[in-house]
Every structure is written in structure tokens, then in C-alpha cells.
Design a protein around this motif. Structure first.
Motif, PDB file in Angstrom:
ATOM      1  N   HIS A  12       0.863  -1.197   0.000  1.00  0.00           N
ATOM      2  CA  HIS A  12       0.000   0.000   0.000  1.00  0.00           C
ATOM      3  C   HIS A  12       0.893   1.239   0.000  1.00  0.00           C
ATOM      4  O   HIS A  12       1.556   1.536   0.988  1.00  0.00           O
ATOM      5  CB  HIS A  12      -0.933   0.014   1.214  1.00  0.00           C
ATOM      6  CG  HIS A  12      -1.888   1.176   1.226  1.00  0.00           C
ATOM      7  ND1 HIS A  12      -2.932   1.291   0.336  1.00  0.00           N
ATOM      8  CD2 HIS A  12      -1.952   2.290   2.005  1.00  0.00           C
ATOM      9  CE1 HIS A  12      -3.607   2.414   0.578  1.00  0.00           C
ATOM     10  NE2 HIS A  12      -3.017   3.046   1.582  1.00  0.00           N
ATOM     11  N   HIS A  14       1.316   5.454  -1.705  1.00  0.00           N
ATOM     12  CA  HIS A  14       0.756   6.595  -2.430  1.00  0.00           C
ATOM     13  C   HIS A  14       1.957   7.314  -3.021  1.00  0.00           C
ATOM     14  O   HIS A  14       2.570   8.154  -2.349  1.00  0.00           O
ATOM     15  CB  HIS A  14      -0.007   7.555  -1.497  1.00  0.00           C
ATOM     16  CG  HIS A  14      -1.196   6.956  -0.822  1.00  0.00           C
ATOM     17  ND1 HIS A  14      -2.409   6.781  -1.469  1.00  0.00           N
ATOM     18  CD2 HIS A  14      -1.374   6.480   0.431  1.00  0.00           C
ATOM     19  CE1 HIS A  14      -3.274   6.243  -0.628  1.00  0.00           C
ATOM     20  NE2 HIS A  14      -2.675   6.040   0.523  1.00  0.00           N
ATOM     21  N   HIS A 164      -9.385   2.159   1.226  1.00  0.00           N
ATOM     22  CA  HIS A 164      -9.099   2.377   2.647  1.00  0.00           C
ATOM     23  C   HIS A 164     -10.340   1.971   3.456  1.00  0.00           C
ATOM     24  O   HIS A 164     -11.451   2.359   3.102  1.00  0.00           O
ATOM     25  CB  HIS A 164      -8.810   3.853   2.922  1.00  0.00           C
ATOM     26  CG  HIS A 164      -7.577   4.376   2.240  1.00  0.00           C
ATOM     27  ND1 HIS A 164      -7.605   5.081   1.068  1.00  0.00           N
ATOM     28  CD2 HIS A 164      -6.273   4.282   2.582  1.00  0.00           C
ATOM     29  CE1 HIS A 164      -6.372   5.411   0.723  1.00  0.00           C
ATOM     30  NE2 HIS A 164      -5.538   4.944   1.607  1.00  0.00           N
ATOM     31  N   HIS A 190      -5.553  -0.537   6.094  1.00  0.00           N
ATOM     32  CA  HIS A 190      -5.603  -0.064   7.488  1.00  0.00           C
ATOM     33  C   HIS A 190      -6.475  -0.933   8.397  1.00  0.00           C
ATOM     34  O   HIS A 190      -5.952  -1.638   9.243  1.00  0.00           O
ATOM     35  CB  HIS A 190      -6.045   1.410   7.578  1.00  0.00           C
ATOM     36  CG  HIS A 190      -5.119   2.336   6.860  1.00  0.00           C
ATOM     37  ND1 HIS A 190      -3.813   2.501   7.230  1.00  0.00           N
ATOM     38  CD2 HIS A 190      -5.293   3.116   5.760  1.00  0.00           C
ATOM     39  CE1 HIS A 190      -3.224   3.355   6.412  1.00  0.00           C
ATOM     40  NE2 HIS A 190      -4.101   3.735   5.507  1.00  0.00           N
ATOM     41  N   ASP A 233       1.791   3.265   3.165  1.00  0.00           N
ATOM     42  CA  ASP A 233       0.831   4.370   3.054  1.00  0.00           C
ATOM     43  C   ASP A 233       1.500   5.652   2.550  1.00  0.00           C
ATOM     44  O   ASP A 233       1.078   6.751   2.908  1.00  0.00           O
ATOM     45  CB  ASP A 233       0.142   4.609   4.407  1.00  0.00           C
ATOM     46  CG  ASP A 233      -1.214   5.291   4.266  1.00  0.00           C
ATOM     47  OD1 ASP A 233      -1.824   5.195   3.182  1.00  0.00           O
ATOM     48  OD2 ASP A 233      -1.659   5.928   5.239  1.00  0.00           O
TER      49      ASP A 233
HETATM   50 ZN   LIG Z   1      -3.447   5.021   2.098  1.00  0.00          ZN
END
Ligand SMILES: [Zn+2]
Length: 340
Positions: A12, A14, A164, A190, A233
Motif C-alpha cells: 500500500h 501513495h 481504505h 488499514h 501508506d
Molecule cells: Zn493510504
């Protein structure tokens, strides 16, 4: 002494957040997770254009290689530069030599039209023959119609959904909202505030550093029966570091646990991006064993091979000039920060 492993997977990421570091502070200090979203990330993602997205992905991919990570599951959002964004990210990663499984995270924060355009970007990219998932930001920023449309598109295209789930307490009704929609190929990031006896299907993505940074709580993913994989993340792609943190965080609530569980979460990444198993990373340390790595700082790759090609050696990427990538990314970061 050196040892080899397959390429590591960040489950995961970004990539767009690579340019966030050093951004000007928001007008008011965010006091909770919702305010962190509103005052930092939703201002940042709205300011992105395609050139910024390109260099943030180049920088993020470079930093992944430098950490022995050859495969990235990316979750992207850029509400004012939607069309073509997934292609830009895929091209940047390919240029550096890193595999990517992107998704555009749809949301109704900018109206139904914004959600529709996001969905179309996912559809366009996948129908052009690229590997990707359908993205949803989160249930709490989407209407039921958008959630159903994204799930239907993913089913139709034969891919999973990357979303998410219950990262903060504002998304606690996600399990009800997503009831009946999830599949085993969904990625649920998460799940901090997800009940242990939930009925959602899919792999849970655990992001220990981000959860600590946002003060949302500890997901304690060992309590779930779903598969669990490790992500960052958006805070880099150093998966050995993520493993070490996941281990001590689990240890903080269960002093009887060993590092094997956190290591198994790292290994789950290969189920999401199996091609990374064919990549080869030669490390500065031997053995690459969880009991050693949990207590050994500074382990780094000496050489990285992706698809048989050496893409990192002698501390440098072979396909791109790291200094140039960092300089261009800094230029784009300055443009981005000036817009905030
Ligand atoms: Zn995220």
C-alpha cells in the motif's frame, strides 16, 4: 556476507505523496485524523498536475529500488488531474525499473462527476491491457452508488478493488456500507477500527508507521482471519523497516509474539504481485532471516535484478540518474508547495 531474496513488495503506497515532505504547514495544526486529511492530504492531492505526478512517481520508484522493493501496489488520487494519471505513474515506474499495480481512488468529495471520472480512469487504464485494480478512496467519502459502481466495474474487468477501510473512527460504518460488495481479491487498507468479527473479504493492508503518525490507533492485524500484507501508506517503500516496525508494534500488545508473524505479512506481498518473486535482491547482510532482521539496522540492497535485468548496483539505479530524478522532483515539489 550477502544473501538474496526475491524483490520486496510494498502492498500500500501513495507515490503522489513523495513530494509532500517539506510542504508548508497548514494554516491550523490538524487535531485529529479527519483534520489531517482535510488540511494536508486533500489540499495536496487537489494541487497535483500530471508533471508533479510523474516526478513524484519517479522519486518514489527510485526510493523503492534503493530499499530492495521491486513492486508497488499504488493508490492514487489527483482530483484536478485524473485523466491519464495512471499511465503517467506506470510509465515512471517502468522507466526506473519497478513494477507497479496502480488504482485511481474514486471519491464523491468533488461531486458525482469527480467519482465518475475517477472510475473512467480506472476503466480506461485496465481496458488498455495494463495490470491494475479499481480504486476507491474510502466508504466515508463515497455514496452507495459510487461504491456499487466501482465494485461492479471491478467484477466486470475481473480485478480487485483497493480501498481504505476504517482507518479512522469516521469510517466505522464501512463494514455495513461494503457488505456484500467485497471479494477475496479486494485490498482493504488499514482496518484499524474494523471489528474482529467483520465479514469483509480481501487482504488487509497494514501500515504501522502511517497509523502511528496519524495517531489513529493500532490495527493489531494478527486478530483477523483475512490475509495481511505490509504497506507504507506513502511514507517511502522500505519494507524491511516496515517489517521491523510491524514486529515491535505487535510486540507492544503481545510480548509473547515473535517476528515470524510480521515477516509473514511481508511475504503476503508476493501473493498480490507474484512477479516480484522472480526479481532478485542481493543484500548487505546474511542471513535475511526475521529473527536477525528484527534487530539489525541498516540492511540495504547491493544489487537488484528485475525481470533478469540489473536495475540497481553500486548504490545507484542503472536506468536513471538518481541525482537528476531528485533534482526534478525537488523542482516539482517547489511548484506544488507554492500552490498550497
Ligand atoms: Zn493510504
Amino acid at each position: 556476507m550477502s544473501a538474496t531474496t526475491p524483490g520486496l513488495v510494498c502492498a500500500h503506497h501513495h507515490l503522489y505523496s513523495a513530494l509532500a515532505r517539506g510542504m508548508p504547514p497548514p494554516p491550523k495544526t490538524p487535531a485529529n485524523f479527519q483534520e489531517i486529511l482535510e488540511q494536508i492530504w486533500w489540499r495536496l492531492d487537489a494541487a497535483l498536475d500530471l508533471e508533479m505526478i510523474r516526478w513524484s512517481a519517479m522519486l518514489g520508484a527510485l526510493e523503492a529500488l534503493e530499499a530492495g522493493t521491486t513492486a508497488i501496489v499504488d493508490h492514487h488520487e489527483s482530483p484536478n488531474a485524473i485523466e491519464g494519471s495512471l499511465s503517467i505513474i506506470a510509465e515512471a515506474c517502468a522507466e526506473v525499473g519497478v513494477r507497479v499495480l496502480p488504482a485511481y481512488g474514486i471519491t464523491d468529495r468533488h461531486g458525482a462527476e469527480g467519482a465518475r471520472r475517477g472510475l473512467e480512469e480506472n476503466e480506461r487504464f485496465i481496458k488498455e491491457g495494463n495490470q491494475a485494480l479499481v480504486g476507491i478512496h474510502a466508504a466515508f467519502t463515497c455514496t452507495d452508488e459510487s461504491l456499487e459502481a466501482a465494485a461492479a466495474l471491478a467484477d466486470q474487468l475481473g480485478v480487485g478493488v483497493h480501498i481504505h477501510v476504517a482507518e479512522g473512527i469516521g469510517d466505522v460504518d464501512a463494514p455495513q456500507r461494503l457488505d456484500g460488495l467485497t471479494r477475496d481479491n479486494w485490498l482493504l487498507s488499514h482496518c484499524v477500527h474494523l471489528r474482529t468479527d467483520h465479514t469483509l473479504r480481501g487482504t488487509i493492508l497494514h501500515n504501522p508507521r502511517s497509523n502511528l503518525n496519524n495517531a489513529v490507533g493500532y490495527a493489531n492485524p494478527a486478530r483477523f482471519s483475512n490475509p495481511v500484507a505490509l504497506g507504507t501508506d506513502g511514507i517511502g517503500a522500505n519494507m524491511i523497516e516496515s517489517f521491523r516496525l510491524a514486529y515491535v508494534l505487535q510486540r507492544s500488545v503481545d510480548v509473547t509474539c515473535g517476528p515470524d508473524t510480521a515477516w509473514s505479512w511481508l511475504e503476503s506481498g508476493w501473493d498480490l504481485m507474484p512477479e516480484a518473486r522472480t526479481d532478485q535482491v542481493t543484500w548487505s547482510y546474511d542471513p535475511m532471516d526475521p529473527w536477525h532482521l528484527a534487530f539489525t539496522p541498516g540492511v540495504r540492497p547491493l544489487e537488484v535484478k528485475v525481470d533478469g535485468e540489473v536495475v540497481f548496483a553500486d548504490g545507484r539505479p542503472t536506468r536513471v540518474d538518481a541525482t537528476e530524478v531528485r533534482a526534478k522532483a525537488a523542482e516539482q515539489a517547489a511548484r506544488l508547495h507554492a500552490r498550497l
